[in-house]
Design a protein around this motif. Structure first.
Motif, PDB file in Angstrom:
ATOM      1  N   LEU A 160       1.370   3.493   8.732  1.00 34.70           N
ATOM      2  CA  LEU A 160       2.896   2.908   8.641  1.00 34.70           C
ATOM      3  C   LEU A 160       3.085   2.049   7.333  1.00 34.70           C
ATOM      4  O   LEU A 160       3.814   2.212   6.272  1.00 34.70           O
ATOM      5  N   ARG A 161       1.891   1.272   7.017  1.00 31.29           N
ATOM      6  CA  ARG A 161       1.922   0.514   5.937  1.00 31.29           C
ATOM      7  C   ARG A 161       1.851   1.226   4.537  1.00 31.29           C
ATOM      8  O   ARG A 161       2.326   1.005   3.533  1.00 31.29           O
ATOM      9  N   GLU A 162       0.715   2.328   4.591  1.00 32.08           N
ATOM     10  CA  GLU A 162       0.597   3.265   3.545  1.00 32.08           C
ATOM     11  C   GLU A 162       1.970   3.795   3.181  1.00 32.08           C
ATOM     12  O   GLU A 162       2.317   4.245   1.939  1.00 32.08           O
ATOM     13  N   GLN A 163       2.492   4.505   4.203  1.00 35.38           N
ATOM     14  CA  GLN A 163       3.973   5.093   4.070  1.00 35.38           C
ATOM     15  C   GLN A 163       4.900   4.328   3.628  1.00 35.38           C
ATOM     16  O   GLN A 163       5.655   4.683   2.525  1.00 35.38           O
ATOM     17  N   LEU A 164       5.167   3.081   4.073  1.00 32.00           N
ATOM     18  CA  LEU A 164       5.989   2.147   3.620  1.00 32.00           C
ATOM     19  C   LEU A 164       5.777   1.689   2.027  1.00 32.00           C
ATOM     20  O   LEU A 164       6.720   1.524   1.231  1.00 32.00           O
ATOM     21  N   LEU A 166       4.309   3.805  -0.164  1.00 30.93           N
ATOM     22  CA  LEU A 166       4.739   4.999  -1.163  1.00 30.93           C
ATOM     23  C   LEU A 166       6.373   4.804  -0.919  1.00 30.93           C
ATOM     24  O   LEU A 166       6.874   5.445  -2.184  1.00 30.93           O
ATOM     25  N   LEU A 167       7.091   4.696   0.066  1.00 28.93           N
ATOM     26  CA  LEU A 167       8.394   4.638  -0.041  1.00 28.93           C
ATOM     27  C   LEU A 167       8.927   3.406  -0.925  1.00 28.93           C
ATOM     28  O   LEU A 167      10.016   3.854  -1.489  1.00 28.93           O
ATOM     29  N   ALA A 168       8.390   2.355  -0.922  1.00 26.34           N
ATOM     30  CA  ALA A 168       8.798   1.427  -1.807  1.00 26.34           C
ATOM     31  C   ALA A 168       8.661   1.643  -3.383  1.00 26.34           C
ATOM     32  O   ALA A 168       9.586   1.664  -4.277  1.00 26.34           O
ATOM     33  N   ILE A 169       7.449   2.509  -3.638  1.00 28.10           N
ATOM     34  CA  ILE A 169       7.324   2.800  -5.105  1.00 28.10           C
ATOM     35  C   ILE A 169       8.403   4.058  -5.234  1.00 28.10           C
ATOM     36  O   ILE A 169       8.963   3.894  -6.553  1.00 28.10           O
ATOM     37  N   TRP A 170       8.784   4.946  -4.399  1.00 26.02           N
ATOM     38  CA  TRP A 170       9.552   5.828  -4.628  1.00 26.02           C
ATOM     39  C   TRP A 170      11.179   5.361  -5.175  1.00 26.02           C
ATOM     40  O   TRP A 170      11.877   5.830  -5.827  1.00 26.02           O
ATOM     41  N   TYR A 199      -1.151   4.390  -7.169  1.00 24.62           N
ATOM     42  CA  TYR A 199      -1.268   4.521  -5.300  1.00 24.62           C
ATOM     43  C   TYR A 199      -1.992   5.860  -5.160  1.00 24.62           C
ATOM     44  O   TYR A 199      -2.850   5.927  -4.089  1.00 24.62           O
ATOM     45  N   CYS A 200      -1.777   6.778  -5.826  1.00 21.43           N
ATOM     46  CA  CYS A 200      -2.441   8.100  -5.441  1.00 21.43           C
ATOM     47  C   CYS A 200      -4.241   7.736  -5.602  1.00 21.43           C
ATOM     48  O   CYS A 200      -4.920   8.295  -4.852  1.00 21.43           O
ATOM     49  N   ALA A 231       6.189  11.601   2.387  1.00 22.96           N
ATOM     50  CA  ALA A 231       5.368  10.523   2.485  1.00 22.96           C
ATOM     51  C   ALA A 231       4.787  10.314   3.790  1.00 22.96           C
ATOM     52  O   ALA A 231       3.541  10.059   3.780  1.00 22.96           O
ATOM     53  N   GLU A 232       5.342  10.829   4.815  1.00 20.08           N
ATOM     54  CA  GLU A 232       4.766  10.845   6.225  1.00 20.08           C
ATOM     55  C   GLU A 232       3.524  11.863   6.179  1.00 20.08           C
ATOM     56  O   GLU A 232       2.587  11.376   6.773  1.00 20.08           O
ATOM     57  N   THR A 233       4.053  12.989   5.841  1.00 21.60           N
ATOM     58  CA  THR A 233       3.126  14.216   5.749  1.00 21.60           C
ATOM     59  C   THR A 233       2.017  13.877   4.912  1.00 21.60           C
ATOM     60  O   THR A 233       0.658  14.114   5.433  1.00 21.60           O
ATOM     61  N   LEU A 234       2.308  13.265   3.771  1.00 22.54           N
ATOM     62  CA  LEU A 234       0.940  12.885   2.865  1.00 22.54           C
ATOM     63  C   LEU A 234      -0.197  12.079   3.312  1.00 22.54           C
ATOM     64  O   LEU A 234      -1.405  12.249   3.489  1.00 22.54           O
ATOM     65  N   VAL A 235       0.497  10.854   4.125  1.00 26.87           N
ATOM     66  CA  VAL A 235      -0.374   9.771   4.858  1.00 26.87           C
ATOM     67  C   VAL A 235      -1.040  10.519   6.035  1.00 26.87           C
ATOM     68  O   VAL A 235      -2.324  10.334   6.067  1.00 26.87           O
TER      69      VAL A 235
END
Length: 304
Positions: A160-164, A166-170, A199-200, A231-235
């Motif tokens: 969840l932290r990694e997904q958030l 990535l969403l903040a960066i987007w 991030y990547c 983002a969810e799928t990537l994580v």
């Protein structure tokens, strides 16, 4: 039954508070260690008390005669028996109460008594206490490591932290605010955005990985998908254990190779002097071999 259901509900609520659950799980996992630690301290205290009755009790009587009544309440019976000596050692050495009234006069009175008392304090404080504490900490750490519920909660929070993140960066780099992305946009963002590229790198994700995750989220091939789902799928794909999938793929490949070996032998037999062309049975065998690979589907969140 109602009480059991209430207890189960309480346990589910406790898992939400990670620190509280960790402390309770560690306590439950170290109960046996604490029990045997108490037994060991009891044995050590018994040995010290046996020696104290023979060594310290005569000195204590001399001190009482010299002070003539100006003593503490327990001084006259501190080391008169093994049981009372155990209570005295527990209150002084382990609890730190009455050291100046009981032990200090004995240390000042006789060198042998001083050596015995100092050795007892050193063994209890520097030896057994630290040893017991290290064993308890190690046992609690093992309990936390082997606790499937705790590890699943830690993994969920990490994803969840990694997904958030990535969403903040987007949100910073998404100019149109459409929350949709194409593969060409991902390529340009990877090349131009420093934060997205960092991030990547932190996630050990490169362009092929991004392409793989985008392909999973774009099964119809229209070249566009939601970035939140991407983002969810990537994580999820990045944190999926590859062991079961790799073993399953290896098993499928072995089956295909076995089928191809059978087809090759059959074709060679048909091309022998007894036959000139491949019949329909060989074609059916080849088709069966080509279809024996079951496509691997991305693991769902529950399976992860």
């Amino acid at each position: 039954l109602v009480r059991v259901i209430r207890v189960v509900r309480i346990l589910k609520v406790i898992t939400v508070f990670q620190e509280l659950y960790l402390m309770l799980a560690g306590l439950a996992g170290t109960v046996r260690t604490i029990f045997w630690a108490c037994i060991m301290l009891l044995l050590v205290n018994t040995v010290f008390s046996l020696v104290a009755v023979e060594l310290l009790h005569p000195l204590q009587k001399q001190i009482l005669e010299e002070k003539a009544g100006d003593v503490c309440e327990r001084c006259h019976m501190a080391f008169s028996s093994v049981t009372r000596s155990m209570v005295t050692f527990f209150s002084t050495i382990m609890m730190g109460d009455g050291i100046s009234d009981i032990l200090v006069p004995l240390i000042e009175k006789d060198a042998a008594a001083a050596m015995f008392i100092l050795m007892s304090v050193a063994l209890v404080y520097l030896g057994f206490s630290n040893l017991i504490l290290s064993v308890i900490v190690e046992k609690a750490n093992d309990t936390r490591t082997l606790d499937a519920t705790y590890q699943a909660e830690v993994t969920r929070q990490m994803k969840l932290r990694e997904q958030l993140d990535l969403l903040a960066i987007w949100e910073e780099i998404d100019t149109d605010g459409s929350n949709s992305v194409t593969w060409s946009e991902l390529q340009s963002v990877y090349a131009d955005s420093k934060s997205f590229r960092q991030y990547c790198i932190r996630m050990n994700v490169d362009l092929p990985w991004l392409r793989y995750a985008f392909t999973v989220m774009d099964p119809d091939g229209d070249g566009q998908c939601s970035f939140s789902e991407f983002a969810e799928t990537l994580v999820r794909l990045k944190n999926t254990d590859p062991g079961p999938a790799a073993a399953f793929l290896t098993f499928q490949v072995e089956q295909v190779l076995a089928k191809l070996t059978e087809v090759r032998a059959h074709v060679a037999q048909l091309r022998s002097p007894g036959g000139t062309t491949v019949d329909h049975a060989a074609e059916a065998s080849a088709k069966q071999a080509s279809q024996s690979l079951v496509p691997l589907q991305p693991t769902s969140e529950a399976e992860t």
